[in-house]
Design an enzyme around this catalytic site. Structure first.
Site, PDB file in Angstrom:
ATOM      1  CE1 TYR A 160      -3.430   2.811   1.132  1.00  0.00           C
ATOM      2  CE2 TYR A 160      -1.849   3.249   2.899  1.00  0.00           C
ATOM      3  CZ  TYR A 160      -2.972   3.615   2.169  1.00  0.00           C
ATOM      4  OH  TYR A 160      -3.624   4.795   2.476  1.00  0.00           O
ATOM      5  CE  LYS A 164      -3.351   5.887  -0.878  1.00  0.00           C
ATOM      6  NZ  LYS A 164      -4.380   6.655  -1.608  1.00  0.00           N
TER       7      LYS A 164
END
Ligand SMILES: NC(=O)c1ccc[n+]([C@@H]2O[C@H](COP(=O)([O-])OP(=O)(O)OC[C@H]3O[C@@H](n4cnc5c(N)ncnc54)[C@H](OP(=O)(O)O)[C@@H]3O)[C@@H](O)[C@H]2O)c1
Length: 267
Positions: A160, A164
């Site tokens: 994740y 990002k």
């Protein structure tokens, strides 16, 4: 200034808070959502509070490149003055989408990048684009190779954070290539939404001991709203402040390599 704003993940905690705030400011909002039933309920709730709200729901599943293309093709000809790439997910386990992309990367990076690139022709030169990033970016590293992680390299938070960070680097390169666009990123901090439930044994404990100390979605979305209202560009919005992208992310050569590797996958 009243205009048309697209908000992805408009059914989520911060997405719905953003839609409500933007509608109350008089903007027409396109709620880009993967679950139409959930979106209709959110729309009704906002209309009860802001009866004059101009809210359209349009289907968008960021884990499908076809869905992103269909979303853009289905928009009417009116200009899009702002885009809030808010949707995001922390996938629990490694999975590939129908496009062969790792799921976390598809929803947090490839989908938003494709959406942004396809929308650019419908946007005025000074349009606003705000990408939701995360404080986890600072613990991540991303290279062209990590855009397509192998199963052995997957970790729930690590992948994740990496996706990002890729979105942050895309924002920098997009701003560089489009000097009149107002491209900024927003970091909400830690917000008490469903996203922070990781599907682990400690979730019930976290709900009691951790969640009460997290920001509310209304507070967490403030940096994104400030960025959407701003004439600034190339800024990192966090809390009540904004600053140029922190030095730790300055690497134009890497941004360019990521852009080109992403192009080879998407186009
Ligand atoms: N919460 C935090 O502490 C935190 C911290 C830093 C950054 N962020 C970022 O802030 C943004 C908003 O997060 P949040 O806390 O409001 O989370 P949330 O309540 O879980 O909302 C996430 C939104 O993304 C949507 N979404 C998930 N998968 C999608 C897909 N395949 N296609 C389209 N939409 C999809 C969800 O749709 P459904 O309603 O259909 O599930 C939901 O609307 C995210 O980008 C997140 O990464 C959050």
């Amino acid at each position: 200034m009243h205009s048309r704003v697209i908000v992805t993940g408009a059914t989520g905690a911060m997405g719905s808070a953003a839609v409500r705030a933007l509608a109350a400011q008089g903007h027409a909002v396109v709620m880009a959502c993967r679950n139409p039933g959930k979106a209709a309920a959110v729309r009704e709730r906002i209309l009860a509070e802001v009866p004059e709200a101009d809210l359209a729901i349009r289907p968008l599943d960021l884990s499908s490149l076809d869905s992103v293309h269909a979303f853009v093709a289905g928009l009417d000809d009116g200009p899009v003055s702002a885009l809030l790439n808010n949707a995001g997910v922390i996938s629990r386990s490694y999975a590939l989408t129908a496009d062969g992309l790792e799921h976390t990367f598809s929803v947090n990076y490839f989908g938003p990048v494709l959406l942004t690139r396809l929308l650019l022709p419908a946007m005025p030169a000074d349009a606003r684009i705000v990408n939701m990033v995360s404080l986890t970016c600072r613990f991540a590293e991303v290279t062209p190779e990590s855009l397509s992680p192998a199963e052995k390299d997957f970790s729930q938070l690590g992948t994740y954070a990496c996706a990002k960070l890729a979105l942050l680097r895309f924002s920098q390169e997009l701003a560089r290539r489009n000097p009149t666009l107002r491209v900024n990123v927003a970091d909400p901090g830690i917000v008490g939404s469903d996203m922070i439930e990781l599907g682990r044994w400690f979730d019930p404990l976290a709900k009691v001991f951790f969640r009460p100390f997290c920001k509310s979605p209304q507070r967490g979305v403030r940096p994104a709203l400030a960025a959407l209202a701003s004439d600034e560009r190339g800024q990192y919005y966090v809390g009540k402040r904004h600053q140029a992208f922190p030095d730790r992310y300055f690497d134009p050569e890497l941004d360019l390599r990521l852009w080109e590797a992403t192009d080879r996958i998407l186009f």
